[in-house]
Scaffold this motif. Sequence first.
Motif, mmCIF file in Angstrom:
data_model
loop_
_atom_site.group_PDB
_atom_site.id
_atom_site.type_symbol
_atom_site.label_atom_id
_atom_site.label_comp_id
_atom_site.label_asym_id
_atom_site.label_seq_id
_atom_site.Cartn_x
_atom_site.Cartn_y
_atom_site.Cartn_z
ATOM 1 N N ASN A 188 -4.496 2.112 2.763
ATOM 2 C CA ASN A 188 -4.555 0.661 2.897
ATOM 3 C C ASN A 188 -5.320 0.239 4.139
ATOM 4 O O ASN A 188 -6.045 -0.737 4.120
ATOM 5 C CB ASN A 188 -3.136 0.093 2.999
ATOM 6 C CG ASN A 188 -2.515 -0.068 1.647
ATOM 7 O OD1 ASN A 188 -3.147 0.241 0.631
ATOM 8 N ND2 ASN A 188 -1.294 -0.542 1.611
ATOM 9 N N LEU A 202 -5.433 -5.710 -1.926
ATOM 10 C CA LEU A 202 -4.518 -4.576 -1.855
ATOM 11 C C LEU A 202 -3.505 -4.570 -2.994
ATOM 12 O O LEU A 202 -3.103 -3.516 -3.468
ATOM 13 C CB LEU A 202 -3.758 -4.588 -0.520
ATOM 14 C CG LEU A 202 -4.570 -4.337 0.735
ATOM 15 C CD1 LEU A 202 -3.694 -4.503 1.961
ATOM 16 C CD2 LEU A 202 -5.161 -2.954 0.713
ATOM 17 N N THR A 214 -1.243 -6.165 7.578
ATOM 18 C CA THR A 214 -2.405 -6.855 7.030
ATOM 19 C C THR A 214 -2.651 -8.153 7.787
ATOM 20 O O THR A 214 -3.780 -8.474 8.151
ATOM 21 C CB THR A 214 -2.194 -7.174 5.544
ATOM 22 O OG1 THR A 214 -1.692 -6.019 4.901
ATOM 23 C CG2 THR A 214 -3.474 -7.588 4.890
#
Lengths: 278, 269
Positions: free
Chosen positions: B101, B149, B213
């Motif tokens: 990720n 994602l 994130t």
Amino acid sequence: MEKRSRSFYLLSAFFGLFVLFLYGPILTIGILSFQGPEGGLTFPMRGASLYWFYDLFEEQAVGDIWGSFRRSLALGLMVMVTTVVVSVLGGLAFRKKFAGSSLLFYLCIASLVIPSILISLGVGLIFNQIGLPVHWASSGFGSQLTWTLPFGLLIMFAVFNRFDKSYEEAARDQGATAWQTFAHVVLPIIAPSLIGVALFGFTLSYDEFARTLLTAGSYNTLPLEIFGMTTNVTTPVIFALGTLTTVFSFCIIGVFFLAVWLFSRRKDHSSDAGQGMV
Amino acid sequence: MAAVLLSFLVAPIVMIVIVSFWGATEYSIYPAFQFDNYEFLFGSSVTYRVFLNTFKYALITWAFTLVIGFTVAYYLAFEIRSLKWQIALFLLCTIPFWTSNIIRMISWIPFLGRNGLANSTLISWGVIDEPLEWLLFSDFSVILAFVHLYTLFMVVPIFNTMMRIDRALIEAARDQGASAWQSLTHVIIPLCKPGIMIGTIFVTTLVMGDFITVRFMSGSQRANVGRLISNDINLLQYPSASATAVVLLITVLIVIGLLLRLVDIRKEL
């Protein structure tokens, strides 16, 4: 070939864009990692070279990339083996109702949906208060299992829901013991799905970040290392690292798919590995 | 199995709940039973703003992933006719899920940056004169990264339920004179509800619990609850981090509880 409707082409275009959206950024950093030595973090390219890849193998100012890579690999393998074994056993156990089975099931679901930072924080706190040192192979390992095990178990549920019990009965009628039935009948049938579970276990662990953040202790795993680099490395060396690990992930995925393919070719009936992934 | 979940899932949460009542000095934490952390948490306007922001991210991301995920799943399930191609294209979508990720987040930067691809393309086309500042390190980039994602978590369950829809039902609808659109809204979407629900649960909980994130794609300029927690952790304020975590957990559980009312997951596997 029959004629397709207009919606087919529209949706194909949409799908194409989606795939581009998925892969585009990765390709960008793939290209950028071949920057010349003077290049920066964005385009334009200033020459093409392998400079940053060489740089990766040199001594780094920060961190220990190769050490963290080895740790991630080891941890990934540990998590993979545990996930496969436990989810098969769990899957077998869940075929019959047992006391607390639905509680355990909801625990699994909870484990999947609970924000990962909570696990990280909680495990970190416990180890802290008991006085155990946090280490990637103990606390890190455990907190990653809370993420991979439910995945594995859900896949095994899906597999066993589609499993034809008459195979086992046939084996038993022929005089096979419980172990023989498992080893010679059940296991070969579910093998392709097990490879799927293994793939999940390994890759989820290999890339896991939030759960490992507070539980890895002083030795970083690779994702933690990369994250550390993003805050203080400003050269394309980080793209080179990103490209390498992505290529590595692709290789792993390739190996697993090859294994599934070999398995399903060896047997006559078609593999249901694709469904098992869901 | 049970042991692992107990020691690494239940125990940590219990611990968090306990610690959330503890007190903290600048350097250490001490056992206590006080509501200071909660008082502080609920007394601060920052908390409400941040929670609101978290919901905003979750809602917008959910809307995007649902539309994109549903369309992709529909395409794979109904427009692709051969199983071999279905599996191949499905895997094509799933492969990025198995890569890091963090790397996937980093990879947006050369794309969105001030001198990035998006800006230079738009400038060369003459659409804009100056680089757009809001592309990177903004709400836009955060949500873009979330969608990037997590769309997969929508595609997979929806695809799964779609594959199990009896094709005869759709033919029946067509025979009765339903247009493609009508059979979509009256047959396919209702039958996909469980998949949509599972996808929704995944996406909302992932977005609500996320901190990395947001931190990364906003350049530390935006906040959600996860970041609140991780900031406290960085300052070693474990009790207040725990209090926030407990509130987050309860919020997430309420959301899931509401969603679970609508579908029985176990039946759908």
